[in-house]
Write a protein that holds these residues in place. Structure first.
Motif, mmCIF file in Angstrom:
data_model
loop_
_atom_site.group_PDB
_atom_site.id
_atom_site.type_symbol
_atom_site.label_atom_id
_atom_site.label_comp_id
_atom_site.label_asym_id
_atom_site.label_seq_id
_atom_site.Cartn_x
_atom_site.Cartn_y
_atom_site.Cartn_z
ATOM 1 N N SER A 7 0.917 -1.232 -0.065
ATOM 2 C CA SER A 7 0.436 -0.412 -0.267
ATOM 3 C C SER A 7 0.907 1.281 0.174
ATOM 4 N N ILE A 8 0.757 2.197 -1.023
ATOM 5 C CA ILE A 8 1.457 3.580 -0.879
ATOM 6 C C ILE A 8 0.141 4.248 -1.132
ATOM 7 N N ILE A 9 0.718 4.854 0.314
ATOM 8 C CA ILE A 9 -0.682 5.708 0.824
ATOM 9 C C ILE A 9 0.394 7.391 0.276
ATOM 10 N N VAL A 10 -0.172 8.770 -0.169
ATOM 11 C CA VAL A 10 -0.353 9.856 0.046
ATOM 12 C C VAL A 10 -0.374 11.016 0.972
ATOM 13 N N LEU A 11 0.512 11.002 1.845
ATOM 14 C CA LEU A 11 -0.645 12.142 2.308
ATOM 15 C C LEU A 11 -0.470 13.039 2.138
ATOM 16 N N GLY A 12 -1.047 13.655 1.530
ATOM 17 C CA GLY A 12 -1.861 16.027 1.354
ATOM 18 C C GLY A 12 -1.470 16.073 -0.475
ATOM 19 N N ALA A 13 -2.961 14.120 -0.115
ATOM 20 C CA ALA A 13 -2.824 13.992 -1.784
ATOM 21 C C ALA A 13 -3.226 15.491 -2.683
ATOM 22 N N SER A 14 -3.363 15.688 -2.119
ATOM 23 C CA SER A 14 -4.390 16.919 -2.627
ATOM 24 C C SER A 14 -3.596 17.948 -3.389
ATOM 25 N N GLY A 15 -2.217 18.412 -2.844
ATOM 26 C CA GLY A 15 -1.438 19.331 -2.588
ATOM 27 C C GLY A 15 -0.137 19.294 -3.902
ATOM 28 N N ARG A 117 2.619 -4.420 3.438
ATOM 29 C CA ARG A 117 3.370 -3.615 3.443
ATOM 30 C C ARG A 117 3.213 -2.221 3.111
ATOM 31 N N ARG A 118 3.670 -1.291 4.267
ATOM 32 C CA ARG A 118 2.631 0.387 4.048
ATOM 33 C C ARG A 118 3.926 1.523 3.976
ATOM 34 N N LEU A 119 3.894 1.566 2.942
ATOM 35 C CA LEU A 119 4.898 3.315 2.443
ATOM 36 C C LEU A 119 3.699 4.385 2.519
ATOM 37 N N PHE A 120 4.091 4.953 3.557
ATOM 38 C CA PHE A 120 3.675 6.439 4.178
ATOM 39 C C PHE A 120 4.323 7.935 2.992
ATOM 40 N N TYR A 121 4.517 8.395 2.072
ATOM 41 C CA TYR A 121 4.619 9.448 1.591
ATOM 42 C C TYR A 121 3.825 10.375 2.378
ATOM 43 N N PHE A 122 5.358 11.345 2.604
ATOM 44 C CA PHE A 122 4.805 12.838 3.200
ATOM 45 C C PHE A 122 4.198 13.879 2.408
ATOM 46 N N ALA A 123 3.754 14.309 1.425
ATOM 47 C CA ALA A 123 3.493 14.863 0.793
ATOM 48 C C ALA A 123 2.902 17.014 1.359
ATOM 49 N N LEU A 124 3.544 16.531 2.938
ATOM 50 C CA LEU A 124 2.667 17.777 4.043
ATOM 51 C C LEU A 124 4.537 18.681 4.043
ATOM 52 N N PRO A 125 3.699 19.820 4.776
ATOM 53 C CA PRO A 125 4.139 20.706 5.191
ATOM 54 C C PRO A 125 4.478 20.138 7.009
ATOM 55 N N PRO A 126 5.768 20.443 7.179
ATOM 56 C CA PRO A 126 7.270 19.824 8.372
ATOM 57 C C PRO A 126 5.777 19.722 9.204
ATOM 58 N N SER A 127 5.403 21.322 9.606
ATOM 59 C CA SER A 127 4.727 21.282 10.604
ATOM 60 C C SER A 127 3.388 20.532 11.253
ATOM 61 N N VAL A 128 3.074 19.527 10.545
ATOM 62 C CA VAL A 128 2.263 18.208 10.663
ATOM 63 C C VAL A 128 3.196 17.094 10.835
ATOM 64 N N TYR A 129 4.816 17.014 10.572
ATOM 65 C CA TYR A 129 4.843 15.782 10.664
ATOM 66 C C TYR A 129 4.980 14.609 12.000
ATOM 67 N N PRO A 130 5.479 16.048 12.935
ATOM 68 C CA PRO A 130 4.950 15.003 14.247
ATOM 69 C C PRO A 130 3.857 14.786 14.767
ATOM 70 N N SER A 131 2.704 14.755 14.297
ATOM 71 C CA SER A 131 1.098 14.582 14.848
ATOM 72 C C SER A 131 1.158 13.749 13.665
ATOM 73 N N VAL A 132 1.340 13.595 12.359
ATOM 74 C CA VAL A 132 0.927 12.327 10.951
ATOM 75 C C VAL A 132 1.965 11.415 12.244
ATOM 76 N N CYS A 133 2.530 11.252 12.346
ATOM 77 C CA CYS A 133 3.789 10.203 13.251
ATOM 78 C C CYS A 133 3.443 9.742 13.747
ATOM 79 N N ARG A 134 2.584 10.066 14.771
ATOM 80 C CA ARG A 134 2.099 9.492 16.084
ATOM 81 C C ARG A 134 1.253 9.359 15.558
ATOM 82 N N MET A 135 0.041 10.001 14.736
ATOM 83 C CA MET A 135 -0.908 9.132 14.403
ATOM 84 C C MET A 135 -1.058 7.648 13.699
#
Ligand code: BG6
Length: 482
Positions: A7-15, A117-135
């Motif tokens: 699974s490839i998960i693109v976070l921030g998919a509409s950016g 197998r889970r691949l999370f791609y952070f296409a996100l502003p770094p300010s949300v990295y910590p909370s996304v990682c926790r989730m």
């Protein structure tokens, strides 16, 4: 190779990044058969409440590059693999839903080895990295009973200076182990950047010459012929040093300057890169020229009084046996006269110049990363004809000509494939990142405090004339055609 569900998960998919880079790169891997449709599922996640089809139609335009029926069919098949989940970046709900969706697909493949197998791609502003990682840690980790892994791919900017970067690293480091974290620097995925180690360590030509006895100076240059269009808000907070030099150009410097690694194992290569970074001396104010293009502040998202450089030339000096005394000139700028990224290694002059050809220029080895990948050596030859006179000429390896019909993969495509394969060689390790910030943080703080000001330059120019003067002072001798 592993099988089972991927699974490839693109976070921030509409950016922007997701649409322009991440999804097209995944699509190219799919086209080449690296992502078998019976194994792969792609998920887009973002806050915007849209349907699967809406996301698909937003991405579609970035995938279609010809109008042939078979290509359009490939695009449609690929888009059908994408599922969209909306949710916030700091609440359980969305991530629980995401986990359920992923699991549905995994169950269907659960008889296979490595089915989660889970691949999370952070296409996100770094300010949300910590909370996304926790989730992710809490709700979306791969299911250990199915076998597999969880990996995260994070984009720069990793912080704004040494302290903020270290803080971010610790926050992420508490939730994920280093082998699960892929810090992407897309320059490391460029063909000619990947070629650097081969060039240096597989060719006898270069081995004895690659040092302070023979090389006078090294330039690593990035130019763009457009400004910060549409990204003024982001850019103004970071500036050209954080956007390009501290990461992309410094990574290239590491590969040009490092010692031969013990082997090609990612850890061995990264160990050598860290050593180079740790050997860089503090930057001197007089070896920095900053610039800002005229018109930059006209962007409504840029403050009127902005002090942010859109151009910088910075000289780094590596304090070790190989490089003592050789300036590494890093130069990057927006809104210049051309779009180009290249490495220029300029050699010292030949002692005892019996041809009196010194004024024609020095030997120079140029590696052009883009556009039109090429490597060429400027050298002096006899001018063909009856006279005994000399001219500068080139030994030229242009990829377009030499490797006709070979498609050079996009940087992102290659790097995403590496993350699926679990190869961290072309990703930035935590200590490497720290060492990179250590080099630039004092300078960045001075600029942030307004103690160093950018010199205005015209859009479409070479940048401030002071930068060329600095280059000349550092020993660079302008050659024809530069
Ligand atoms: C990005 C920067 O990392 O690299 C952009 O944020 C820049 O400002 C881009 O335009 C350049 O990448 P490339 O691959 O086009 O040289």
């Amino acid at each position: 190779p592993e099988t089972g569900s991927l699974s490839i998960i693109v976070l921030g998919a509409s950016g922007d990044l997701a649409k322009k880079k991440t999804f097209p790169a995944i699509f190219h891997l799919y086209l080449q058969g690296f992502l078998p449709p019976d194994e792969v599922h792609i998920f887009g996640y973002a806050r915007t409440k849209i349907s699967d089809d809406e996301l698909r139609s937003r991405i579609r335009g970035y995938l279609v590059n010809d109008k042939s029926a078979s290509h359009l069919e490939d695009v449609s098949k690929f888009l059908q693999l994408i599922k969209y989940v909306s949710g916030s970046y700091d609440a359980a709900e969305g991530f629980q839903l995401l986990d359920k969706e992923i699991e549905k697909h995994e169950i269907s493949r659960s008889s296979q080895e490595g089915s989660s197998r889970r691949l999370f791609y952070f296409a996100l502003p770094p300010s949300v990295y910590p909370s996304v990682c926790r989730m992710i840690r809490k709700y979306c980790m791969s299911k250990s009973d199915l076998g597999g892994w969880t990996r995260i791919v994070v984009e720069k900017p990793f912080g704004k200076d040494l302290d903020s970067a270290e803080q971010l690293s610790s926050q992420i480091g508490e939730l994920f182990d280093e082998p699960q974290i892929y810090r992407i620097d897309h320059y490391l995925g460029k063909e000619l950047v990947q070629n650097l180690l081969v060039l240096r360590f597989a060719n006898r030509f270069f081995l004895p010459l690659w040092n302070r006895d023979n090389i006078d100076n090294v330039q690593i240059v990035f130019r763009e012929d457009f400004g910060t269009e549409g990204r003024g808000g982001y850019f103004d907070e970071y500036g050209i040093i954080r956007d390009i030099i501290q990461n992309h150009l410094l990574q290239v410097l590491c590969l040009v300057a490092m010692e031969k690694p013990v082997s090609l194992k990612p850890e061995h290569i990264r160990d050598e890169k860290v050593k180079v970074l740790q050997s860089v001396l503090p930057i001197k104010d007089e070896e920095v020229v900053l610039g800002q293009y005229e018109g930059y502040r006209d962007d409504p998202t840029v403050p009127n009084h902005s002090n942010t450089p859109t151009f910088a030339t910075v000289i780094l000096r590596i304090h070790n046996e190989r490089w003592e005394g050789v300036p590494f000139i890093l130069k990057a700028g927006k809104a210049l006269n051309s779009r180009k990224a290249e490495i220029r290694v300029q050699f010292k002059e030949v002692p005892g110049d019996i041809f009196k050809c010194k004024k024609q220029g020095r030997n120079e080895f140029v590696i052009r990363l883009q556009p039109s990948e090429a490597m060429y050596m400027k050298l002096t030859v006899k001018k063909p004809g009856l006279e005994m006179s000399t001219i500068q000429s080139e030994l030229d390896l242009s990829y377009g000509q030499r490797y006709q019909g070979v498609t050079i993969p996009e940087a992102y495509e290659r790097l995403i494939l590496d993350t699926i394969r679990g190869d961290q060689q072309h990703f930035v390790r935590r200590d490497e990142l720290k060492a990179a910030w250590e080099i630039f943080t004092p300078l960045l703080h001075r600029i942030d405090r307004g103690e160093m000001k950018p010199i205005p330059y015209q859009t479409g120019s070479r940048g401030p004339a002071e930068a060329d003067e600095l280059l000349a002072k550092a020993g660079y001798v302008q050659t024809h055609g530069y």
